[in-house]
Structures are given as C-alpha cells and as structure tokens.
Write a protein that holds these residues in place. Structure first.
Motif, short mmCIF file in Angstrom:
data_model
loop_
_atom_site.label_atom_id
_atom_site.label_comp_id
_atom_site.label_asym_id
_atom_site.label_seq_id
_atom_site.Cartn_x
_atom_site.Cartn_y
_atom_site.Cartn_z
N MET A 231 26.49 -39.96 75.88
CA MET A 231 26.26 -38.55 75.56
C MET A 231 25.87 -37.80 76.84
SD MET A 231 22.55 -38.48 73.61
CE MET A 231 22.58 -36.70 73.35
N TRP A 232 26.08 -36.51 76.79
CA TRP A 232 25.61 -35.63 77.86
C TRP A 232 24.26 -35.07 77.48
CZ3 TRP A 232 28.23 -35.69 82.22
CH2 TRP A 232 29.61 -35.88 82.21
N VAL A 233 23.39 -34.93 78.47
CA VAL A 233 22.18 -34.13 78.27
C VAL A 233 21.95 -33.33 79.55
CG1 VAL A 233 19.69 -34.13 77.83
CG2 VAL A 233 21.10 -35.88 76.77
N VAL A 234 21.79 -32.04 79.41
CA VAL A 234 21.32 -31.21 80.53
C VAL A 234 19.87 -30.89 80.17
CG1 VAL A 234 21.66 -29.12 81.91
CG2 VAL A 234 23.63 -30.30 80.91
N PRO A 235 18.92 -31.68 80.71
CA PRO A 235 17.57 -31.67 80.14
C PRO A 235 16.72 -30.47 80.50
CG PRO A 235 17.69 -33.18 82.01
CD PRO A 235 19.09 -32.68 81.77
N THR A 236 16.98 -29.87 81.65
CA THR A 236 16.09 -28.80 82.09
C THR A 236 16.89 -27.50 82.24
OG1 THR A 236 15.07 -30.55 83.41
CG2 THR A 236 14.20 -28.32 83.70
N TYR A 237 16.46 -26.49 81.51
CA TYR A 237 17.14 -25.19 81.57
C TYR A 237 18.65 -25.38 81.36
CZ TYR A 237 12.69 -24.13 83.90
OH TYR A 237 11.36 -24.00 84.22
N ALA A 238 18.99 -25.91 80.19
CA ALA A 238 20.36 -26.33 79.90
C ALA A 238 21.37 -25.20 80.10
CB ALA A 238 20.44 -26.84 78.47
N ASN A 239 22.55 -25.59 80.49
CA ASN A 239 23.70 -24.70 80.54
C ASN A 239 24.35 -24.75 79.17
OD1 ASN A 239 26.26 -23.65 80.89
ND2 ASN A 239 26.78 -24.86 82.71
N PRO A 240 24.43 -23.65 78.41
CA PRO A 240 24.03 -22.31 78.78
C PRO A 240 22.75 -21.82 78.10
CG PRO A 240 25.60 -22.19 76.97
CD PRO A 240 25.32 -23.65 77.21
N SER A 241 22.08 -22.63 77.28
CA SER A 241 21.02 -22.05 76.44
C SER A 241 19.69 -21.91 77.16
CB SER A 241 20.82 -22.92 75.18
OG SER A 241 20.17 -24.13 75.53
N GLY A 242 19.50 -22.65 78.25
CA GLY A 242 18.20 -22.62 78.93
C GLY A 242 17.17 -23.53 78.29
N ALA A 243 17.57 -24.28 77.25
CA ALA A 243 16.62 -25.16 76.56
C ALA A 243 16.09 -26.23 77.50
CB ALA A 243 17.33 -25.84 75.38
N VAL A 244 14.85 -26.66 77.23
CA VAL A 244 14.24 -27.72 78.04
C VAL A 244 13.95 -28.91 77.12
CG1 VAL A 244 12.26 -28.38 79.46
CG2 VAL A 244 13.20 -26.06 79.63
N CYS A 245 14.50 -30.05 77.47
CA CYS A 245 14.33 -31.26 76.66
C CYS A 245 12.88 -31.74 76.74
CB CYS A 245 15.29 -32.31 77.20
SG CYS A 245 15.39 -33.78 76.20
N SER A 246 12.24 -31.89 75.60
CA SER A 246 10.84 -32.30 75.60
C SER A 246 10.73 -33.80 75.89
CB SER A 246 10.20 -32.00 74.24
OG SER A 246 10.76 -32.86 73.27
N GLN A 247 9.54 -34.20 76.28
CA GLN A 247 9.27 -35.62 76.54
C GLN A 247 9.53 -36.43 75.27
OE1 GLN A 247 8.44 -36.45 79.65
NE2 GLN A 247 7.27 -38.35 79.62
N GLU A 248 9.21 -35.85 74.10
CA GLU A 248 9.39 -36.57 72.82
C GLU A 248 10.88 -36.80 72.55
OE1 GLU A 248 7.46 -33.76 73.11
OE2 GLU A 248 5.63 -34.96 73.27
N VAL A 249 11.68 -35.75 72.76
CA VAL A 249 13.12 -35.89 72.52
C VAL A 249 13.71 -36.90 73.50
CG1 VAL A 249 15.35 -34.68 72.68
CG2 VAL A 249 13.46 -33.64 71.43
#
Ligand code: PLP
Length: 434
Positions: A189-207
């Motif tokens: 799988m892909w993960v853009v964990p920090t400030y994702a392209n394009p939503s800006g979401a940040v992957c939490s430590q829990e996720v």
C-alpha cells in the motif's frame, strides 16, 4: 478577515432565487473570461522565490573531500555520504545506517523498489511479484484521494488498485485490515504520512502502529511510506512524522515499511537528494540490487547539501523560510473559497497545516465541469479525478489545488476564478435538476 456571504445553501433556494444566482454567476464567469488570464495551479512545484533560497548551492561544495577524507568526485559510496545520512536520520527519526541517499528523485527510488520486488522478490519471499502477476494478480491498497504518480506507476505494471478512504489521521485502518487479512495478492500500500498529497492529513502514531502491526495474508506485504512532506510545515505547530521503522520492528514486521523522502521541495526540485530508509534486511536487499546498476551516487551533490544545511537544524531553519513564502498563498486559497462559497453547501476544502496542496471537493458530479470552465477562462487546474486510481473519481467532486508555484497575486486571482467556476457549475447542475 474573510467575508461571509449572506446566502443560504443553494439547494434550499426557490427556483427563482436559483435562477437569479445562476444568472449572476454566468455574468461573473463571462467577465472572468474577458480578462484573458493565463494562470497555472496544476502541479506542486516550488516557486522561483523558493528556489532562490537555495542558490548558495550553486557555489558549493568548497572541498572535494568528505569527512573521512574520501574524494567525492570519484566512484564508490553506494549508500551515500555518511554525514548526509546522519542529517536525514535525525530528521526522519531513524538510524543513519538505515538510510540510503541517492539521486535527485525519491519517485525513482520508489520505482526501483517496486521493480526489484517484481523481478527479484523480497527478503521475506524470494518469489518475484511478477510471478504472481502472471499467475493471477498483484493488488495494492491506495488511500484516496492520493498522489497521481503513485497510481500511474502501479498501473504501468498492471498492478490492480484498491481504494480506501484517506481520513484526517491517515488511511482508514479498518478498511485496510479487512482487505489484507485474507487476500495474499494484496502485496502493499501507499501511505503519504505527513501532510498528505492532496488532503494534508497527518498519519497518527496509532494509525501507523496499526498498519505495521496488522495481520496480512501476504508474507511480503510492503508499505511504501512516502514522507515527501515530512518537514514542510505551514504553521508553527510542526507535525512529527510517526516513527514507523521502530513501530514496525517492535510489532515483529521490521521489513514491512520502506520510507522515502527527498529535498525536492527543500532545495532544488530538479537537483536535490532523495533518500530511502528501511530495516537492515531491506536496506541490504535494496543496495544489492542497486549495485547492479550503479557504482555510487552523486556524492558531490551530497557534500554540497551537507555544507549547505550544516545540520538537521539547518534544514528546519531553511524550511521556515519556505513557510514564510508559501503560507500566505495557502491563506489566499482559503480566503477566496470562504468569501465566495462559504454557506452555499456546495463545496468543502482542507486548510492544511503543511505540504503542498489543498483538497477541494465541489458538488458531486461537477468537478470535471469546474476544471473545464476554469481552463476555458485561462486557469489551468489538475484534471478532475487525478487523485484517484485510473483518474476515476466515483463522485466526480475532487479537485487538487497547488498554490505554491504562482506568485501570491496570481493565486488570489486564480482562486477567485475557481470559486466562480465552482458556484456556476453547482448552480447549473441544481437548476437542471429542478
Ligand atoms: N511523493 C509525493 C507524495 C509527491 O507529492 C511528490 C511530488 O509532488 C513526490 C513524491 C516526488 O518526489 P521526488 O521529487 O523526490 O521524486
């Protein structure tokens, strides 16, 4: 300050009110077209002012020797300059020996990794993924909306893409877990964990912990952890990337994540340095295959970057200068959308605290129309659907905005125009449905 339009949700207007609204937007759009604009919000590129911040690189390095005395002009040093690896290790919360510094593009390192997996298998299974492709299928999980080039890379190899929602704290773990548990053809799988392209979401430590710890039917499951925007903060509240390699090792799956990053949006997008970070086994595996095509990376550029930054703090300091240039552009996007669209119930957008993009969701079924209207008025936007596998946005509502490249005034003008197009397309659609 933003002005809130005194207007009710479009869907609640009477047919006369909607007709008046539509006529007003048609006039605004006609005026927009008469301006003969030529503006571009398509790709997340650094602006000239941002590139200028790194011009000192053009006169570096000042020496030809690295810390150990090795001549950087010569062959060798496949893993990259140790002093540069140390800087990235500190920034990415990994160990210097887990880092490989390469050429100028992390996308190339991701592509190489995928090709090696397809042709050679991995340390966890010597069966090449290409054999699975031939015998059935290889599938990948793609959080959406996501980065278009991730998806086109998979498509180019015939890898099937399974979309899962990208939430505010990272990929939807329950959806991912349900898919990977019993299907061995789902290899990664892909993960853009920090400030994702394009939503800006940040992957939490829990996720992050859940993704590296979950049971997968494929023993060689890989997470391409693309931390392209790890240091690209837009506010003083700087998100810390999840410590994914440590989490993975602690959960008994040290080889699952492979991390990528680069200085493309730190120094020069076309002449920076890319990095990969991974477990000892993955790193050795990557270097073994890399060695078949390279005698060593561009260490002159590595040393140039070491001299330029000095330390991890030097990178952090440099990123604050980027922030000063681009944060006003992101504010301008929000202001234009808020002043024209707030309260109409036809659009939602993100207010990212880092990264390079704003995710705009317009009324379902109108994204392609909005992009076309904007294009006809001289405002180029990323094609609708780009943030989805095979460019297929099931709701035709998603538009990726990239405000960093144009100067501030152009962002303001372009975004006022985009807002007009979004309102016009929504009014057209709602009128047609009456
Ligand atoms: N990963 C993501 C999520 C990106 O948005 C981009 C560029 O926009 C890249 C990777 C490209 O990185 P690089 O320039 O290091 O190849």
């Amino acid at each position: 300050m933003t002005t809130q339009p005194a207007i009710a949700p479009l869907a609640s207007l009477s047919s006369e009110e909607l007709a008046t609204f539509l006529a007003t937007k048609e006039q605004e759009y006609a005026a927009l077209r008469r301006r003969g604009l030529a503006l571009d919000l398509t790709r997340g590129k650094p602006s000239s002012a941002q590139l200028d911040l790194s011009d000192r690189l053009l006169s570096l390095p000042t020496t030809t020797r690295d810390r150990s005395g090795a001549d950087v002009r010569n062959y060798g040093g496949l893993q990259g300059l140790p002093e540069l690896r140390e800087i990235f290790a500190e920034l990415l919360w990994v160990e210097p020996d887990q880092v490989v510094c390469g050429g100028n593009s992390s996308l190339t390192m991701m592509h190489d990794t995928l090709v090696h997996l397809l042709l050679h298998g991995s340390p966890d299974s010597s069966r090449p993924w290409a054999s699975d492709l031939q015998d059935g299928a290889v599938r990948f999980i793609c959080p959406v909306p996501g980065y278009d080039r991730h998806f086109s890379m998979l498509a180019s190899f015939g890898i099937e893409m399974l979309s899962v929602p990208m939430n505010a704290d990272g990929p939807d773990v329950a959806a991912v877990e349900a898919l990977v548990r019993d299907d061995p053809s789902i290899k990664g799988m892909w993960v853009v964990p920090t400030y994702a392209n394009p939503s800006g979401a940040v992957c939490s430590q829990e996720v992050a912990a859940a993704l590296v710890g979950m049971p997968t039917a494929a023993p060689d499951f890989r997470i391409f952890w693309d931390n392209a925007y790890a240091f690209h903060h837009l506010t003083e509240e700087e998100a810390k990337s999840a410590d994914v390699l440590t989490l993975a090792a602690a959960s008994g799956h040290p080889n699952r994540p492979i991390m990528f990053a680069s200085t493309s949006k730190i120094t020069f997008a076309g002449a920076g340095v890319a990095v990969l970070a991974a477990s000892a086994e993955n790193k050795a595996w990557f270097l073994e295959h890399l060695a078949m095509g390279s005698i060593g990376p561009d260490k002159v550029n590595h040393l140039r970057h070491v001299e330029f930054f000095g330390s991890a703090d030097g990178v952090r300091e440099h990123m604050r200068r980027h922030r000063d240039i681009i944060a006003p552009k992101f504010a301008a996007v929000d202001e234009a959308l808020t002043s024209a669209l707030a309260g109409l119930g036809i659009a939602e957008w993100t207010r990212p605290t880092g990264g390079y993009f704003v995710n705009l969701d317009v009324l379902d079924g109108t994204a392609a129309r909005v992009v076309r209207l904007a294009g006809d008025a001289g405002i180029s936007l990323t094609p609708a659907g780009s943030s989805f596998p095979l460019h297929q946005d099931p709701r035709d509502r998603n538009i990726r905005l990239a405000p960093t490249f144009p100067v501030l005034e152009e962002v303001e003008t372009a975004m006022a125009g985009v807002a007009t197009c979004a309102a016009l397309a929504a009014a057209e659609q709602l009128s047609a449905g009456l």
